[in-house]
Design an enzyme around this catalytic site. Structure first.
Site, short mmCIF file in Angstrom:
data_model
loop_
_atom_site.label_atom_id
_atom_site.label_comp_id
_atom_site.label_asym_id
_atom_site.label_seq_id
_atom_site.Cartn_x
_atom_site.Cartn_y
_atom_site.Cartn_z
N ASP A 172 0.77 -15.90 -10.41
CA ASP A 172 -0.54 -15.61 -9.84
C ASP A 172 -1.45 -14.90 -10.85
O ASP A 172 -2.63 -14.68 -10.59
CB ASP A 172 -0.39 -14.74 -8.58
N ASP A 205 7.37 -10.90 4.30
CA ASP A 205 8.81 -11.17 4.44
C ASP A 205 9.30 -10.90 5.86
O ASP A 205 9.92 -11.75 6.49
CB ASP A 205 9.60 -10.36 3.40
O1 UPG Z 1 -0.65 -11.83 -5.04
C1 UPG Z 1 0.55 -11.66 -5.24
C2 UPG Z 1 1.18 -10.42 -5.08
C3 UPG Z 1 2.54 -10.31 -5.35
N1 UPG Z 1 3.25 -11.38 -5.76
C4 UPG Z 1 4.71 -11.24 -6.05
O2 UPG Z 1 5.37 -10.63 -4.98
C5 UPG Z 1 6.56 -10.01 -5.45
C6 UPG Z 1 6.74 -8.67 -4.79
O3 UPG Z 1 5.76 -7.78 -5.21
P1 UPG Z 1 6.07 -6.27 -5.62
O4 UPG Z 1 4.81 -5.69 -6.12
O5 UPG Z 1 7.27 -6.22 -6.46
O6 UPG Z 1 6.34 -5.62 -4.21
P2 UPG Z 1 7.61 -4.80 -3.68
O7 UPG Z 1 7.09 -3.74 -2.80
O8 UPG Z 1 8.53 -4.42 -4.73
O9 UPG Z 1 8.22 -5.95 -2.79
C7 UPG Z 1 8.93 -5.83 -1.59
O10 UPG Z 1 8.06 -5.95 -0.47
C8 UPG Z 1 7.29 -7.15 -0.43
C9 UPG Z 1 6.51 -7.15 0.86
O11 UPG Z 1 5.60 -6.12 0.90
C10 UPG Z 1 8.19 -8.37 -0.49
O12 UPG Z 1 7.40 -9.51 -0.59
C11 UPG Z 1 9.08 -8.27 -1.69
O13 UPG Z 1 9.93 -9.37 -1.80
C12 UPG Z 1 9.89 -7.00 -1.61
O14 UPG Z 1 10.74 -6.89 -2.75
C13 UPG Z 1 6.44 -9.93 -6.97
O15 UPG Z 1 7.33 -10.87 -7.54
C14 UPG Z 1 5.00 -10.33 -7.22
O16 UPG Z 1 4.85 -10.99 -8.42
C15 UPG Z 1 2.64 -12.61 -5.91
O17 UPG Z 1 3.28 -13.59 -6.30
N2 UPG Z 1 1.30 -12.72 -5.66
#
Ligand code: UPG
Ligand code: MN
Length: 750
Positions: free
Chosen positions: A135, A463
């Site tokens: 993205d 999720d």
């Molecule tokens: O516009 C976006 C925003 C995020 N992501 C991806 O989403 C994932 C999760 O994002 P992250 O910032 O790491 O969030 P976390 O809080 O660590 O994620 C937890 O919480 C999220 C929900 O809020 C779930 O989607 C994740 O799988 C879970 O690990 C990453 O691989 C990002 O690259 C995208 O692809 N596009």
């Protein structure tokens, strides 16, 4: 050949027994109920503080009820991948998705390590395809993947030959040189190490030079003159396993979906849906594994473990999806930011596994493609039409309406819904043009994507919402927790980053709770089990819990300032309820932490972070949902910064602050307690009617201060360790207004 008649189980479901825990659960519940009864009986003799305490304690009791229900029947699954060959002839294909969104917050070297570890798993390579969604639309990420695929061609055979466990090279090379005296191994090890260092330095150089968009050419021309939020789709086949050879590398495909300023892109959920469609058109595997860019493979047999659960049950309804617990690597000692969730996984996690199955956690999860496409378990039969719009009798026109206007895609979806694998292998580059269309930002307009099929839109925690939708259609889910742990990811190592993450979760969860896709509706009108609904409520109310938590934290200060009470006097027998409650809660908590192999310090850190998260981050989650309802601002997915190793220079684990308003509630609560001390000891309390504050209120106030100790340090700290002056000013103003309001209204009552 007895095996041919009754093949062995691929997995066992084991009920766990924690009798002492159940005793604590019940004791605390009984004490909480006694407390509520006592409050109700004596409410007439007491004032506002008593009423507020009653309301807060009712909320805590409700939380406890849903917690106990979620924990009551813990279950664990054991998987036997070595038996797979006896049970099935051929392993099924799996499409793997990795999402990344920002090359600065998510350094390409991390994404690349995740991808390399996936390309090297112990599974026939011709059955795998790895799709990376970017993205961030970053040429650096693309470049890194191209280089990584070259490295992976050496790395995968090396790992398989020497049976290496840690298949993310940065992880493998950061641990000690393995004890293997063979000179052949030493030679290969050194070669791989050199190769990896070269790859890392190439990527590092690319990041530092940050490839200039104007001079991109050749393979990178697609990235020239584009903006991150305004660009056409870019799809590139980085590596194609053309001959379908099982010990070559799996396919590797780079996708940056189209983005236009006026089109909502739905963050991660939007990216997942594009990955689903593009992979559906290209490889259409019946199973899909998805990972965040920081979650590398830690157990190379993980796909086989998951297959035990997906293929091993008599009824596929038992395993709608297979979730691996989200564990982290290099977490700070004693979990100072309370974000490693070890105890949560062990007790609540396994409890929910015993109801309808674990929540979908967004990463480390194996989905059935047809479940994501909206199908119901077979036994639902005629009821299916009321549960999903994707049922057996759809006409082609209806299919095009739900899945979007692409005949090629609809054909692949029909295949997937029938549970068939892609029969005829495709030549990937030939499909790129059609794939561009389904990755376009207008494709989903008017279709069922995000609502009826695919990852669900409308919540920052897509999720939980997506998993809830699946459970509501009657599927169960399973937890896959092999030893060694399946995947490991990054955990925030800095206070404010962890708080922002908690805020996003609270926001997203509350968005689900107030939507028409909430678990209560799903239980009443669909097939979500009642106790699974309670388990969903346990998590969805995180944000709302901030309100009683804040009130309860302010209550002691309020009582001291207004010279009223919310606790019985030390000589009253009712005091025993409070003392017993406090002690059993503390002992129970310590027991859980010590049994999990964690320290008392970790228990304390988690307790205190739970209070700080609830009153600050979760409260801001409520505010952002409130602003969304009022139409003032939309909720956003703030990406968690992944690598903060250099951020906290030497003093890791110490709480840091920034100018975010998120710290205002905590600072205000603290200032109020301090004001109360001054008024209490300085004899400035109001005259009391008959219900004066006493020792209990004072002790509670001290306890609040101890919980907010990082804020106390922040009041006097310098730089990032200090609470910014602007936050202190806002909080002082709030505290002063509070004191003024409560004193003047109490005076009025006198
Ligand atoms: O516009 C976006 C925003 C995020 N992501 C991806 O989403 C994932 C999760 O994002 P992250 O910032 O790491 O969030 P976390 O809080 O660590 O994620 C937890 O919480 C999220 C929900 O809020 C779930 O989607 C994740 O799988 C879970 O690990 C990453 O691989 C990002 O690259 C995208 O692809 N596009
Ligand atoms: Mn993450």
């Amino acid at each position: 050949m007895a095996n041919a008649i009754s093949p062995p189980n691929l997995y066992d479901k084991v009920a766990l027994k924690y009798p002492i825990h159940r005793a604590f659960d019940i004791t605390i519940l009984v004490l909480l109920i006694s407390l509520l009864v006592y409050r109700l009986l004596y409410i007439r003799n007491h004032g506002f503080a008593w009423l507020l305490a009653l309301l807060c304690e009712s909320c805590f009791t409700f939380t406890w009820v849903v917690t106990v229900s979620s924990k009551w029947n813990p279950v664990e699954y054991k998987t036997y991948p070595e038996r797979l060959s006896q049970k099935i002839q051929e392993l099924p294909p799996v499409d793997i998705f990795v999402t990344t969104a920002d090359p600065v917050l998510e350094p390409p070297i991390l994404t690349v390590n995740t991808v390399i570890s996936l390309l090297a798993v112990d599974y026939p390579a011709d059955k795998l395809a790895c799709y990376v969604s970017d993205d961030g639309c970053s040429p650096t990420t693309y470049y890194s993947l191209v280089e990584a695929s070259k490295f992976a061609k050496l790395w995968a055979p090396f790992c398989k030959k020497h049976n290496i466990q840690a298949r993310a090279p940065f992880r493998y090379f950061s641990s000690e040189v393995p004890l293997n005296n063979s000179s052949e191994f030493q030679q290969e090890y050194n070669k791989m190490k050199d190769e990896y260092e070269e790859l890392a330095s190439k990527i590092n150089d690319a990041v530092e030079k940050s490839i200039d968009g104007n001079i991109l050419s050749g393979d990178f021309a697609a990235f020239s003159n584009i903006e991150r939020k305004n660009h056409p789709t870019i799809i590139k086949v980085v590596w194609e396993n053309k001959a379908g050879i099982s010990d070559e590398l799996p396919h590797l495909i780079y996708i940056s979906r189209e983005k236009r300023p006026k089109h909502p892109h739905h963050y991660k959920a939007g990216a997942m849906n594009v990955l689903t469609r593009v992979s559906g058109m290209m490889t259409n595997a019946p199973f899909m594994l998805n990972l965040d860019c920081d979650m590398f493979v830690n157990n190379p047999k993980i796909v086989r473990h998951a297959m035990c659960l997906l293929l091993g049950s008599r009824d596929e309804r038992e395993s709608g999806f297979v979730q691996c617990p989200q564990y982290f690597y290099d977490g700070l000692k004693d979990d100072p930011f309370g974000n490693q969730f070890e105890v949560l996984h062990k007790y609540i996690g396994s409890g929910i596994v015993g109801i309808q199955g674990p929540f979908y956690g967004g990463t480390g999860c194996f989905h059935r493609r047809k479940v994501i496409y909206g199908s119901c378990p077979r036994d639902v039969g005629i009821q299916a039409k009321s549960l999903t719009s994707v049922h057996g009798d759809l006409t082609e026109k209806e299919q095009l309406k739900i899945f979007g206007n692409s005949k090629e895609f609809v054909r692949s979806a029909a295949q997937a819904l029938q549970g068939k694998a892609n029969m005829s292998p495709q030549i990937l580059p030939n499909l790129i043009e059609a794939a561009h269309r389904i990755a376009g930002c207008g494709y989903e307009y008017g279709t069922g994507w995000g609502k009826e099929v695919g990852w669900q839109y409308g919540s920052a925690t897509e999720d939980i919402l997506t998993g809830l939708k699946i459970h509501a259609r009657g599927w169960r889910s399973v937890l896959c927790s092999p030893d060694p742990r399946a995947f490991l990811g990054c955990v925030p190592r800095v206070g404010p980053i962890s708080m922002t993450q908690q805020k996003r979760w609270a926001t997203g969860l509350l968005e689900i709770l107030i939507s028409d896709r909430n678990p209560i509706t799903a239980t009443l009108t669909a097939r979500l089990q009642f106790r699974q609904c309670l388990a969903y409520l346990w998590i969805l109310i995180w944000g709302l819990r901030s309100i009683p938590e804040i009130c309860y934290a302010v209550l002691p200060a309020y009582c001291i300032i207004t010279n009223s009470s919310f606790l019985p006097k030390p000589y009253e027998p009712a005091m025993y309820i409070h003392v017993a409650l406090f002690l059993s809660y503390v002992i129970y908590g310590l027991l859980e932490y010590l049994e999990t192999g964690l320290s008392i310090r970790a228990w304390w850190n988690n307790q205190r972070m739970a209070r700080m998260n609830a009153t600050n981050a979760w409260f801001f989650g409520v505010i952002s949902v409130f602003l969304k309802i009022l139409g003032i601002s939309g909720t956003v997915f703030e990406i968690t910064q992944k690598d903060q190793s250099s951020d906290n220079g030497g003093d890791e684990g110490r709480f840091t602050f920034d100018a975010s308003p998120i710290f205002v509630p905590g600072t205000t609560i603290l200032l109020l307690q301090l004001t109360a001390f001054v008024m209490g000891f300085g004899g400035m309390q109001l005259p009391s009617v008959d219900d004066a504050s006493g020792l209990g209120e004072m002790l509670c106030s001290v306890l609040v201060v101890i919980c907010f100790w990082p804020f106390v340090k922040g009041l006097f700290g310098k730089g990032k360790y200090g609470i910014p002056l602007s936050t202190i000013c806002k909080s002082s103003l709030l505290s002063l207004s509070f004191v003024y309001l409560v004193t003047s209204s109490s005076m009025g009552q006198l």
